[in-house]
Enzyme design. Structure first.
Site, PDB file in Angstrom:
ATOM      1  N   HIS A  97      -5.995  10.619  -5.914  1.00 15.97           N
ATOM      2  CA  HIS A  97      -5.110  11.792  -6.030  1.00 15.97           C
ATOM      3  C   HIS A  97      -5.745  13.046  -5.414  1.00 15.97           C
ATOM      4  CE1 HIS A  97      -2.450   9.348  -8.359  1.00 15.97           C
ATOM      5  NE2 HIS A  97      -3.293   9.229  -9.361  1.00 15.97           N
ATOM      6  N   ASP A 156      -0.292   2.858  -6.568  1.00 19.00           N
ATOM      7  CA  ASP A 156      -0.579   3.402  -7.897  1.00 19.00           C
ATOM      8  C   ASP A 156       0.347   2.850  -8.987  1.00 19.00           C
ATOM      9  OD1 ASP A 156      -1.511   4.901 -10.003  1.00 19.00           O
ATOM     10  OD2 ASP A 156      -1.055   6.859  -9.151  1.00 19.00           O
TER      11      ASP A 156
END
Ligand SMILES: [Zn+2]
Length: 446
Positions: free
Chosen positions: A268, A319
């Site tokens: 991220h 993810d």
């Protein structure tokens, strides 16, 4: 795992695709690559129609989140309310139901051209934190699931000790915890790699591992030359809590405890300051962007171009598996940067593809994958140019057509380590992948 493949077009790492490429495979490796070979018939090769790429690397996945797809959008909410939905799935999983769900999810990945997945694995124990007779039972089912789906996996075994900075684990979180980082390391050390599976380490986040134990996880990885991954600065609340508790940003805290470096991967990296970007870049820490999930969870847009300019390689992950489509992820890298900067042209198409291939595989500990060249692992992914999305694509701009218009459903053929896993859009090992997904998700949601 040997053979001969003839690709109408192939991406060999340059700024354009190359035509009529004959690829020899021997012992699961690419043995030869020759361009401008007249026809597949003359050399008795398997004909790959369309554009052939190296295998795609899905650098960050939580397989079980696949059961949340489409079920978290009513009623608004935030990352933190989504997390409650995710905990409900985590609470319901058994070794058997997790096995079926991961097998089907990895099969979906194979169909979309993913040849290796990094599974960021933190659901370690039974309800209430009770150990299974094999304390790595859930890690083992993930390794089996990848084998059954025909892809490689790096099991990124994740240290997860606290529910927030200074807060104990509660409820479903108890399944994640090993007590302390030493106990985590002992358990993780007992995981068995396999020809298709490597073992990596992760710090879930600075929310979940106390500062004094970050170094233990980093050392565990360094001693084994294992990849070290961590979620970092996905939400502003994490930065605020870390600043309040430690007087520094999550990246600065991780740096102080030896977690950055060329073998590390920051997932991220959304809300960074200039010194965070400099620290990640100068240490060559890989950055795994997960744009479809970051959109889904309203995280924000990370400074991907600035990180790359500072020296960080980039990778991509599905993810939460709300979407499994590496083409969508790679174009989002460029398109999100356009939204944030109001400028176009931050990466060439080949640069986006590199994040989805070679740099992703390297971040998962497979540096010999993700390139079509002699000696590399024989991972080949063919994208049809006949779909409504790609029809009319021109040879000079094939890579741009692919990067900005292809979808996972355009993948027709996938070879992993020389083995045919997808042929003509069908999974060669699992007959009905949608049925397998439906059954596995129904079993979890019961
Ligand atoms: Zn994640």
């Amino acid at each position: 795992m040997s053979g001969l493949y003839y690709a109408d077009h192939a991406w060999l790492g340059g700024s354009q695709a190359v035509e009529r490429v004959l690829i020899g495979v021997s012992g699961g490796r690419i043995s030869s690559v020759d361009a401008d070979v007249p026809s597949p018939a003359a050399v008795a090769a398997t004909h790959l129609r369309g554009l052939t790429l190296p295998g795609l690397a899905n650098t960050h996945s939580h397989a079980f989140h696949r059961a949340l797809r489409g079920r978290t959008h009513r009623g608004g909410g935030s990352f933190w309310t989504w997390r409650e939905d995710m905990y409900a799935v985590a609470a319901a999983l058994t070794p058997d139901s997790y096995h079926q769900l991961a097998r089907a999810t990895y099969a979906e990945m194979a169909l979309s051209g993913i040849t290796c997945v990094g599974e960021f694995h933190y659901l370690h124990h039974g309800p209430g934190g009770k150990r299974y007779s094999d304390p790595n039972a859930l890690g083992a089912v993930l390794i089996s699931a990848a084998a059954e789906a025909g892809i490689r996996l790096t099991l990124i075994d994740t240290c997860y000790l606290t529910g927030g900075i200074g807060e104990p684990l509660q409820g479903p979180q108890l399944r994640f915890g090993d007590g302390d980082a030493l106990a985590w390391g002992e358990r993780a050390a007992a995981l068995e790699p396999a020809p298709h599976a490597r073992i990596g380490a992760a710090i879930h986040s600075v929310r979940a591992v106390p500062a004094g134990q970050l170094g233990t996880v980093a050392e565990w990885a360094a001693e084994r030359s294992a990849p070290l991954h961590f979620h970092v600065s996905e939400q502003r609340a994490e930065n605020a809590a870390c600043l309040a508790a430690h007087g520094r940003t999550p990246v600065a805290l991780l740096a102080e405890h030896g977690a950055l470096g060329a073998g590390s991967c920051a997932v991220h990296a959304t809300h960074l300051d200039a010194s965070d970007i400099a620290a990640l870049g100068s240490s060559q820490t890989c950055i795994c962007m997960c744009p479809t999930t970051e959109r889904d969870l309203a995280d924000g847009i990370g400074p991907a171009r600035a990180l790359a300019d500072a020296g960080a390689p980039l990778a991509l992950g599905s993810d939460s598996n709300a979407v499994v489509d590496l083409f969508e992820e790679l174009r989002a890298l460029e398109l999100d940067e356009r939204l944030a900067s109001e400028l176009r042209g931050h990466w060439p198409a080949a640069g986006l593809l590199r994040a989805a291939t070679a740099d992703g595989h390297a971040a998962l500990g497979w540096p010999d994958a993700g390139r079509i060249e002699p000696g590399a692992r024989a991972d080949l992914v063919t994208v049809s140019l006949d779909s409504v999305r790609l029809a009319g694509a021109q040879p000079q701009t094939l890579l741009e057509s692919l990067a900005f218009a292809a979808a996972a459903g355009d993948v027709t053929d996938v070879v992993v380590d020389g083995r045919v896993v997808v042929r003509d859009g069908r999974h060669a090992l699992i007959e009905d992948v949608p049925a397998a997904l439906g059954a596995a998700i129904s079993a979890v949601l019961q």
